[in-house]
Design an enzyme around this catalytic site. Structure first.
Site, PDB file in Angstrom:
ATOM      1  N   CYS A 170       0.802  -1.219   0.000  1.00  0.00           N
ATOM      2  CA  CYS A 170       0.000   0.000   0.000  1.00  0.00           C
ATOM      3  C   CYS A 170       0.838   1.273   0.000  1.00  0.00           C
ATOM      4  O   CYS A 170       0.287   2.372  -0.084  1.00  0.00           O
ATOM      5  CB  CYS A 170      -0.924  -0.009   1.216  1.00  0.00           C
ATOM      6  SG  CYS A 170      -1.778  -1.573   1.355  1.00  0.00           S
TER       7      CYS A 170
ATOM      8  N   LYS B  35      -9.782   7.860   0.889  1.00  0.00           N
ATOM      9  CA  LYS B  35     -10.159   6.459   0.612  1.00  0.00           C
ATOM     10  C   LYS B  35     -11.650   6.249   0.832  1.00  0.00           C
ATOM     11  O   LYS B  35     -12.243   5.325   0.285  1.00  0.00           O
ATOM     12  CB  LYS B  35      -9.370   5.494   1.498  1.00  0.00           C
ATOM     13  CG  LYS B  35      -7.913   5.336   1.068  1.00  0.00           C
ATOM     14  CD  LYS B  35      -7.207   4.260   1.861  1.00  0.00           C
ATOM     15  CE  LYS B  35      -5.762   4.088   1.424  1.00  0.00           C
ATOM     16  NZ  LYS B  35      -4.888   5.189   1.882  1.00  0.00           N
TER      17      LYS B  35
END
Lengths: 85, 401
Positions: B161, B325
């Site tokens: 990530c 997000k």
């Protein structure tokens, strides 16, 4: 469709040419098919005829499968179709 | 040398350009919805930030599609937007020294998926000859180099990530040290296929309804997909050609937790934030906005808030911190790249992207998370956090110009 016509169709598609522009005496180089185009053509031939083509891209000239012209490919595939049927 | 951003491009679930994406972020729009792909009914996680109304055939010819996995397609579309905006063409010395550093966690995941399906499920004994060049993690970087004649250092980094942030940190360092006048950088990810989502499901950290970072009722992360690409250029080089400058990159840091393969560490994250501030010559109070990693998992959000508090001290209560997000999902290896757009928007437009889906305050996340609605604010410096599985962290600092 016979083997010859089907192969010419596959090669023409790969070369982005009309079927009528592909002649039996052409080499793949004449038609602008590079090494990736060649392996893609062989894949398409294997799929079309359900055969295994004995071809090693490391050394095409040593392979049992003769790719020196459209005609040689057609006769090699005809032999494979016969042998593997 | 100073490093500036002279081009940006993206495709993600919020939009197919930077303008569309920023508009969605300003409006607090959610790009997360029902996943659409084969066998989705066999998944327990059926939502994601998927790029919808997308046809590869609209952008690429048949031959290209046979070589471009979806993650490469996304990369090339975003690169086109970024490089067009920069106005650069690469020839001679510039081409010889400029390169591409991209991040991706999974590379051609759907190519793996399709072909495993073909040989295992369908019992086929051959696969298309381009499977390897299509799925390899560096395929996207290589195709960008070929498309734009970039002949300098090009490679792909894969740190889960944090991949994009590690990639952009590398590109920044290469321009800053004078190694390359221009670097194309960012990242791309496309794991939204049956196998890609199934693997994540196994970890049991996925939400089935929404991504609600920092909200007390958060229940996990939601995957996204897409790409973010940038042109990092040496400042004088950009000025000499009167290029439009979107922001300046002023610092970065990378740290490793060296502790756990999945659990984040406050110390590792705080060291990365402090490291980026030090590298940029900042004390902390200059920072007005933090684009959080903010995955919406219990562990990340709590640890991240503690790390921000640790790194900034009393200033942590004054800065704004949001997780986009909540809108575009977690783009895994591409996430830092798309999230950098929120930093650019904060610096250039004075608009702070919100954390949407925020419903209940969490005492463990007691920072200003810009809940639900975008906010106007003047920001001079912004930082972008990425904390990956494997404990690999990378933080970038950007400044208004």
């Amino acid at each position: 469709m016979n083997v010859k016509d089907r192969i010419i169709e596959i090669i023409a598609e790969q070369a982005v040419l009309e079927v009528s522009d592909v002649s039996m005496s052409n080499t793949l180089e004449d038609l602008g098919i590079d090494s990736l185009g060649l392996v893609e053509s062989i894949f398409a031939i294997e799929e079309a005829f359900d055969i295994q083509v004995p071809f090693n891209a490391n050394d095409p000239s040593e392979s049992e499968f003769d790719i020196s012209s459209v005609a040689s490919i057609v006769s090699a595939v005809e032999a494979l179709v016969k042998a593997q049927s | 040398m100073r490093v500036v951003i002279t081009g940006a491009g993206t495709i993600n679930s919020l939009g197919k350009s930077v303008a569309q994406t920023m508009e969605a972020m300003r409006e607090g729009r959610c790009g997360i919805g029902d996943l659409e792909f084969r066998d989705v009914e066999r998944l327990s996680t059926r939502i994601g930030g998927q790029v919808k109304e997308y046809n590869a055939e609209d952008h690429f010819n048949r031959q290209q599609i046979s070589l471009y996995d979806r993650f490469t397609q996304f990369t090339l579309l975003a690169a086109d937007e970024a490089i067009k905006q920069s106005g650069l063409t690469f020839a001679g010395e510039l081409a010889a020294k400029s390169g591409v550093v991209l991040g991706t966690a999974g590379g051609g995941v759907s190519t793996w998926d399709d072909n495993y399906r073909s040989v295992y499920e369908d019992g086929k004994n051959r696969v298309h000859p381009f499977v390897v060049p299509k799925l390899m993690n560096n395929a996207a970087a290589s195709h960008v180099s070929m498309a734009y004649n970039l002949k300098g250092p090009s490679f792909t980094v894969s740190t889960a990530c944090a991949s994009s942030n590690h990639a952009m940190s590398q590109a920044f360092q290469m321009v800053r040290t004078g190694m390359s006048p221009v670097m194309i950088t960012g990242g791309s990810e496309s794991m939204l296929c049956f196998g890609g989502v199934k693997a994540w499901e196994g970890l049991r950290v996925m939400s089935r309804d929404a991504c609600r970072p920092f909200s007390a009722n958060r229940n996990g992360m939601v995957q996204g997909e897409g790409a973010g690409l940038y042109v990092f250029e040496e400042y004088e080089h950009a000025r000499a050609r009167s290029a439009e400058i979107l922001a300046e990159v002023i610092g970065f840091a990378m740290t490793s937790d060296a502790s756990d393969i999945v659990m984040p560490s406050k110390q590792g994250a705080a060291r990365a934030i402090k490291g980026a501030l030090n590298d940029a010559g900042l004390n902390g109070p200059e920072v007005g906005y933090v684009n959080a990693h903010g995955t919406g998992t219990s562990a990340n959000d709590r640890t991240e808030c503690a790390a921000v508090a640790d790194a900034f001290g009393a200033h942590a209560d004054k800065l704004m911190l949001s997780s986009t997000k909540s809108m575009h999902g977690h783009l895994i290896g591409a996430t830092g790249a798309v999230e950098l757009l929120a930093c650019i928007m904060a610096l250039r437009d004075g608009i702070i992207a919100p954390t949407i889906g925020y419903e209940e305050p969490d005492p463990d996340c007691a920072l200003d998370v810009v809940p639900n609605e975008a906010r106007e604010a003047k920001v001079d410096v912004a930082i972008s956090n990425a904390f990956a599985f494997g404990g690999l962290n990378a933080v970038l600092a950007l400044k208004k110009i």
